[in-house]
Design a protein around this motif. Structure first.
Motif, PDB file in Angstrom:
ATOM      1  N   PRO A   1      34.478  -1.274  47.782  1.00 33.47           N
ATOM      2  CA  PRO A   1      34.004  -0.080  48.495  1.00 33.47           C
ATOM      3  C   PRO A   1      33.406  -0.541  49.826  1.00 33.47           C
ATOM      4  CG  PRO A   1      32.445  -0.663  46.779  1.00 33.47           C
ATOM      5  CD  PRO A   1      33.579  -1.652  46.683  1.00 33.47           C
ATOM      6  N   GLN A   2      34.249  -0.775  50.810  1.00 30.68           N
ATOM      7  CA  GLN A   2      33.870  -1.563  51.982  1.00 30.68           C
ATOM      8  C   GLN A   2      32.693  -0.993  52.767  1.00 30.68           C
ATOM      9  OE1 GLN A   2      36.615  -4.120  54.247  1.00 30.68           O
ATOM     10  NE2 GLN A   2      36.368  -2.640  55.905  1.00 30.68           N
ATOM     11  N   GLN A   3      32.657   0.319  52.945  1.00 31.33           N
ATOM     12  CA  GLN A   3      31.552   0.900  53.703  1.00 31.33           C
ATOM     13  C   GLN A   3      30.214   0.606  53.028  1.00 31.33           C
ATOM     14  OE1 GLN A   3      31.246   2.250  56.624  1.00 31.33           O
ATOM     15  NE2 GLN A   3      29.140   2.966  56.416  1.00 31.33           N
ATOM     16  N   ARG A   4      30.187   0.705  51.712  1.00 32.72           N
ATOM     17  CA  ARG A   4      28.958   0.410  50.960  1.00 32.72           C
ATOM     18  C   ARG A   4      28.614  -1.079  51.038  1.00 32.72           C
ATOM     19  NH1 ARG A   4      29.771   2.402  45.091  1.00 32.72           N
ATOM     20  NH2 ARG A   4      27.596   1.696  44.884  1.00 32.72           N
ATOM     21  N   VAL A   5      29.638  -1.913  51.009  1.00 36.87           N
ATOM     22  CA  VAL A   5      29.410  -3.362  51.105  1.00 36.87           C
ATOM     23  C   VAL A   5      28.783  -3.715  52.447  1.00 36.87           C
ATOM     24  CG1 VAL A   5      30.557  -5.602  51.306  1.00 36.87           C
ATOM     25  CG2 VAL A   5      31.196  -4.042  49.463  1.00 36.87           C
ATOM     26  N   LEU A   6      29.381  -3.227  53.538  1.00 42.87           N
ATOM     27  CA  LEU A   6      28.905  -3.584  54.870  1.00 42.87           C
ATOM     28  C   LEU A   6      27.521  -3.010  55.151  1.00 42.87           C
ATOM     29  CD1 LEU A   6      32.254  -3.220  56.830  1.00 42.87           C
ATOM     30  CD2 LEU A   6      30.975  -5.338  56.463  1.00 42.87           C
ATOM     31  N   ALA A   7      27.166  -1.937  54.457  1.00 42.13           N
ATOM     32  CA  ALA A   7      25.836  -1.351  54.622  1.00 42.13           C
ATOM     33  C   ALA A   7      24.783  -2.077  53.790  1.00 42.13           C
ATOM     34  CB  ALA A   7      25.872   0.128  54.227  1.00 42.13           C
ATOM     35  N   HIS A   8      25.199  -3.001  52.946  1.00 46.22           N
ATOM     36  CA  HIS A   8      24.268  -3.662  52.037  1.00 46.22           C
ATOM     37  C   HIS A   8      23.415  -4.686  52.798  1.00 46.22           C
ATOM     38  CE1 HIS A   8      22.665  -5.746  48.545  1.00 46.22           C
ATOM     39  NE2 HIS A   8      23.091  -4.735  47.807  1.00 46.22           N
ATOM     40  N   PRO A   9      22.109  -4.723  52.543  1.00 45.47           N
ATOM     41  CA  PRO A   9      21.222  -5.627  53.296  1.00 45.47           C
ATOM     42  C   PRO A   9      21.475  -7.108  53.069  1.00 45.47           C
ATOM     43  CG  PRO A   9      20.032  -4.514  51.512  1.00 45.47           C
ATOM     44  CD  PRO A   9      21.363  -3.837  51.632  1.00 45.47           C
ATOM     45  N   SER A  10      22.238  -7.475  52.043  1.00 47.56           N
ATOM     46  CA  SER A  10      22.492  -8.903  51.801  1.00 47.56           C
ATOM     47  C   SER A  10      23.623  -9.457  52.669  1.00 47.56           C
ATOM     48  CB  SER A  10      22.828  -9.142  50.324  1.00 47.56           C
ATOM     49  OG  SER A  10      24.128  -8.668  50.024  1.00 47.56           O
ATOM     50  N   ILE A  11      24.403  -8.578  53.311  1.00 50.72           N
ATOM     51  CA  ILE A  11      25.553  -9.041  54.103  1.00 50.72           C
ATOM     52  C   ILE A  11      25.076  -9.678  55.409  1.00 50.72           C
ATOM     53  CG2 ILE A  11      27.611  -8.324  55.374  1.00 50.72           C
ATOM     54  CD1 ILE A  11      27.981  -8.395  52.343  1.00 50.72           C
ATOM     55  N   ALA A  12      25.604 -10.883  55.684  1.00 50.49           N
ATOM     56  CA  ALA A  12      25.233 -11.624  56.897  1.00 50.49           C
ATOM     57  C   ALA A  12      26.300 -11.531  57.977  1.00 50.49           C
ATOM     58  CB  ALA A  12      24.989 -13.087  56.561  1.00 50.49           C
ATOM     59  N   CYS A  13      27.582 -11.528  57.572  1.00 50.60           N
ATOM     60  CA  CYS A  13      28.674 -11.457  58.541  1.00 50.60           C
ATOM     61  C   CYS A  13      29.940 -10.981  57.850  1.00 50.60           C
ATOM     62  CB  CYS A  13      28.900 -12.802  59.222  1.00 50.60           C
ATOM     63  SG  CYS A  13      29.558 -14.090  58.124  1.00 50.60           S
ATOM     64  N   PHE A  14      30.942 -10.653  58.648  1.00 51.80           N
ATOM     65  CA  PHE A  14      32.186 -10.067  58.170  1.00 51.80           C
ATOM     66  C   PHE A  14      33.340 -10.915  58.705  1.00 51.80           C
ATOM     67  CE2 PHE A  14      34.750  -5.777  58.305  1.00 51.80           C
ATOM     68  CZ  PHE A  14      35.603  -6.249  57.331  1.00 51.80           C
ATOM     69  N   VAL A  15      34.027 -11.650  57.828  1.00 46.84           N
ATOM     70  CA  VAL A  15      35.251 -12.363  58.198  1.00 46.84           C
ATOM     71  C   VAL A  15      36.393 -11.369  58.038  1.00 46.84           C
ATOM     72  CG1 VAL A  15      36.744 -14.330  57.731  1.00 46.84           C
ATOM     73  CG2 VAL A  15      34.270 -14.529  57.361  1.00 46.84           C
ATOM     74  N   SER A  16      36.993 -10.950  59.154  1.00 39.87           N
ATOM     75  CA  SER A  16      37.850  -9.759  59.152  1.00 39.87           C
ATOM     76  C   SER A  16      39.145  -9.955  59.925  1.00 39.87           C
ATOM     77  CB  SER A  16      37.063  -8.586  59.771  1.00 39.87           C
ATOM     78  OG  SER A  16      37.863  -7.447  59.949  1.00 39.87           O
ATOM     79  N   HIS A  17      40.176  -9.189  59.506  1.00 32.89           N
ATOM     80  CA  HIS A  17      41.442  -9.118  60.237  1.00 32.89           C
ATOM     81  C   HIS A  17      41.322  -8.241  61.472  1.00 32.89           C
ATOM     82  CE1 HIS A  17      41.213  -5.392  58.113  1.00 32.89           C
ATOM     83  NE2 HIS A  17      42.394  -4.973  58.509  1.00 32.89           N
ATOM     84  N   CYS A  18      40.214  -7.534  61.614  1.00 28.16           N
ATOM     85  CA  CYS A  18      39.948  -6.674  62.773  1.00 28.16           C
ATOM     86  C   CYS A  18      40.821  -5.433  62.827  1.00 28.16           C
ATOM     87  CB  CYS A  18      40.065  -7.442  64.090  1.00 28.16           C
ATOM     88  SG  CYS A  18      39.012  -8.887  64.186  1.00 28.16           S
ATOM     89  N   GLY A  19      41.198  -4.880  61.660  1.00 31.31           N
ATOM     90  CA  GLY A  19      41.764  -3.537  61.667  1.00 31.31           C
ATOM     91  C   GLY A  19      40.715  -2.577  62.207  1.00 31.31           C
ATOM     92  N   TRP A  20      41.147  -1.460  62.770  1.00 25.61           N
ATOM     93  CA  TRP A  20      40.178  -0.598  63.454  1.00 25.61           C
ATOM     94  C   TRP A  20      39.158   0.021  62.496  1.00 25.61           C
ATOM     95  CZ3 TRP A  20      38.338  -0.597  68.035  1.00 25.61           C
ATOM     96  CH2 TRP A  20      37.587   0.483  68.521  1.00 25.61           C
ATOM     97  N   ASN A  21      39.577   0.419  61.287  1.00 26.03           N
ATOM     98  CA  ASN A  21      38.596   0.951  60.336  1.00 26.03           C
ATOM     99  C   ASN A  21      37.542  -0.092  60.016  1.00 26.03           C
ATOM    100  OD1 ASN A  21      39.639   3.571  59.931  1.00 26.03           O
ATOM    101  ND2 ASN A  21      41.194   2.771  58.563  1.00 26.03           N
ATOM    102  N   SER A  22      37.982  -1.314  59.741  1.00 22.97           N
ATOM    103  CA  SER A  22      37.043  -2.398  59.463  1.00 22.97           C
ATOM    104  C   SER A  22      36.145  -2.658  60.672  1.00 22.97           C
ATOM    105  CB  SER A  22      37.790  -3.682  59.101  1.00 22.97           C
ATOM    106  OG  SER A  22      38.455  -3.541  57.864  1.00 22.97           O
ATOM    107  N   THR A  23      36.728  -2.604  61.855  1.00 22.05           N
ATOM    108  CA  THR A  23      35.948  -2.811  63.083  1.00 22.05           C
ATOM    109  C   THR A  23      34.862  -1.755  63.215  1.00 22.05           C
ATOM    110  OG1 THR A  23      37.836  -3.853  64.186  1.00 22.05           O
ATOM    111  CG2 THR A  23      36.091  -2.986  65.591  1.00 22.05           C
ATOM    112  N   MET A  24      35.219  -0.491  63.037  1.00 23.54           N
ATOM    113  CA  MET A  24      34.236   0.586  63.149  1.00 23.54           C
ATOM    114  C   MET A  24      33.177   0.496  62.054  1.00 23.54           C
ATOM    115  SD  MET A  24      34.583   2.683  65.758  1.00 23.54           S
ATOM    116  CE  MET A  24      34.548   1.072  66.557  1.00 23.54           C
ATOM    117  N   GLU A  25      33.586   0.126  60.847  1.00 26.21           N
ATOM    118  CA  GLU A  25      32.620   0.022  59.748  1.00 26.21           C
ATOM    119  C   GLU A  25      31.657  -1.139  59.974  1.00 26.21           C
ATOM    120  OE1 GLU A  25      35.418   2.050  56.285  1.00 26.21           O
ATOM    121  OE2 GLU A  25      35.247  -0.134  56.399  1.00 26.21           O
ATOM    122  N   GLY A  26      32.169  -2.247  60.497  1.00 23.62           N
ATOM    123  CA  GLY A  26      31.291  -3.366  60.814  1.00 23.62           C
ATOM    124  C   GLY A  26      30.341  -3.033  61.951  1.00 23.62           C
TER     125      GLY A  26
END
Length: 457
Positions: free
Chosen positions: A339-364
């Motif tokens: 559930p990516q939006q919930r994951v990225l909003a979680h306070p334990s997340i330090a960084c996002f290793v990503s393919h840089c799709g636009w949804n992922s970009t906006m969520e990050g």
């Protein structure tokens, strides 16, 4: 008085269906009756994923039409899929609209919001008396390149038959906009042969012609993050970021069931400690690159959450380095889909290793998370350019001479990213801008109201 009835038609790919469904919720919240159209193949995947996590779609009616293909394998060929869609969707859509209007269930359809990649459908909708809106679910800068194709060909930047690069220098359409290599233009990243490339490029011409019939063009971005691009294309209205996953119990348009167990695992991790790794729905790694990624994550010594689709590499279950799972133990969690939006909003997340799709970009961006960029194809190179060169909220990996990103590169870049306070500050500033845009009185809030007024009557 009956509610205005709008139909939404996304391109049949994960990165398109997700923001379209969030737009559908926003329209339903605004009093519209909403019919959401997927292709038959995608409809099955979405409804199965919804059922698996016991979510619902609220007041949105999910229906489907054929995509013109028979075998499942063919759908990974986006060129063939795009061509077949243009051949079968216009008639199927017309028949579906006619059926809905004659059924007596609900109100008559008044508007169509179609994916910009399907805008050749606009003339059909116009002949049926519908309001027509084209929705671009990616960066406005990528759309600007599509709309600039005639000028790019005229200037000798690309071939006028195939769209392939004719020069090696970076191109910038207007001051302040991203500079990008022509070989990294979105239509040059589909790994296809010359004949398919030409067919795809011809379809892009049809898309641009179809846009002439649109009453409005909207996109899933916000003014503050692409201001020079919107100055270059003043008729395109940003209404984003459209964020999936913020509505408890509502479907988000995933093609795979979410594994929410990762949230309780994240709850046990320290604040800003965890590396999140996810490469979207299309990225594929060979076994060597997959192993280097696994060993790179191990080498960091940090906790990580890694999304590994069943088709991320050949025989995924057997692709891990020997003893990898035993060595990482509970320090790493691997899921098939998150559930990516919930994951990225979680306070334990330090960084996002990503393919840089636009949804992922906006969520990050909207969660203030720094990026380590690892683009795969199409528009992801433009998004990487934004992150690394324009917004400066991330770094990118470097490939070795053998084309492989090494374990040392992965581990080293993660450490460099997490130690860069300027990047963290930039990331948090972008988060504030995103929420101001969608808040009452913000730029995207006002543009969404303009959309409502355009299609309400």
């Amino acid at each position: 008085m009956s509610s205005p009835h709008v139909i939404l038609l996304p391109y049949p790919a994960q990165g398109h269906v997700i923001p379209f469904l969030e737009l559908a919720y926003c329209l339903a919240d605004s009093g519209f009756e909403v019919t959401f159209i997927n292709t038959d193949h995608i409809h099955v995947r979405v409804t199965e994923a919804i059922a698996a996590v016991e979510h619902d779609t609220g007041m949105i009616n999910l229906v489907s039409i054929p995509d013109g293909l028979e075998s499942i394998e063919e759908r990974s060929d986006l060129v063939k899929l795009s061509v077949r869609l243009s051949e079968v969707v216009p008639k199927s859509l017309e028949e579906l609209i006619d059926k809905i209007n004659k059924s007596g269930d609900g109100s008559r359809i008044t508007s169509l919001i179609a994916d910009e990649n399907l805008s050749w459908i606009m003339p059909v909708a116009k002949t049926m008396g519908l309001h027509t809106v084209a929705f671009w679910p990616a960066a406005a800068a990528t759309l600007s390149l599509l709309l600039s194709i005639p000028k790019l060909a005229e200037d000798g930047v690309i071939d006028d038959k195939t769209g392939l690069a004719k020069i090696e220098e970076k191109v910038q359409l207007s001051p302040g906009m991203p500079s990008i290599l022509p070989r990294e233009f979105a239509w040059n990243g589909l790994f296809c042969d010359l004949k398919s490339q030409e067919a795809l490029f011809n379809k892009l011409m049809d898309i641009n012609k179809g846009l002439e019939f649109a009453d409005m063009i909207i996109c899933n971005s916000f003014h503050e993050i692409e201001a020079p691009t919107f100055k270059f294309m003043p008729k395109v209205l940003p209404i984003g970021p459209l964020l999936s996953g913020r509505r408890t119990g509502k479907a988000v348009g995933n093609f795979w069931p979410e594994d929410s167990s990762c949230i309780s695992w994240l709850d046990k991790q320290n604040l800003s400690s965890t590396i999140y790794v996810a490469f979207g729905s299309f990225t594929v790694f060979d076994k060597l690159q997959f192993k280097e990624l696994a060993l790179g994550l191990e080498l960091t010594g940090r906790p990580f959450l890694w999304v590994v689709r069943p088709d991320l590499t050949d025989q995924t279950c057997n692709a891990y380095p020997e003893g990898f799972r035993e060595r990482i133990g509970s320090r790493g969690m691997i899921v098939g889909w998150s559930p990516q939006q919930r994951v990225l909003a979680h306070p334990s997340i330090a960084c996002f290793v990503s393919h840089c799709g636009w949804n992922s970009t906006m969520e990050g961006v909207t969660n203030g998370v720094p990026f380590l960029c690892w683009p795969y194809f199409t528009d992801q190179f433009m998004n990487r350019t934004y992150i690394c060169d324009v917004w400066k909220n991330g770094l990118e990996v470097s490939h070795g001479e053998d084309g492989v990103v090494s374990r040392e590169e992965i581990s080293g870049k993660i450490e460099k990213l997490l130690g860069d306070e300027k990047i963290k500050t930039k990331a948090l500033a972008l988060k504030d801008l995103a929420f101001k845009a969608i808040s009452h009185g913000g730029s995207s809030f006002k543009n969404f109201n303009s959309l409502i007024e355009t299609i309400k009557h």
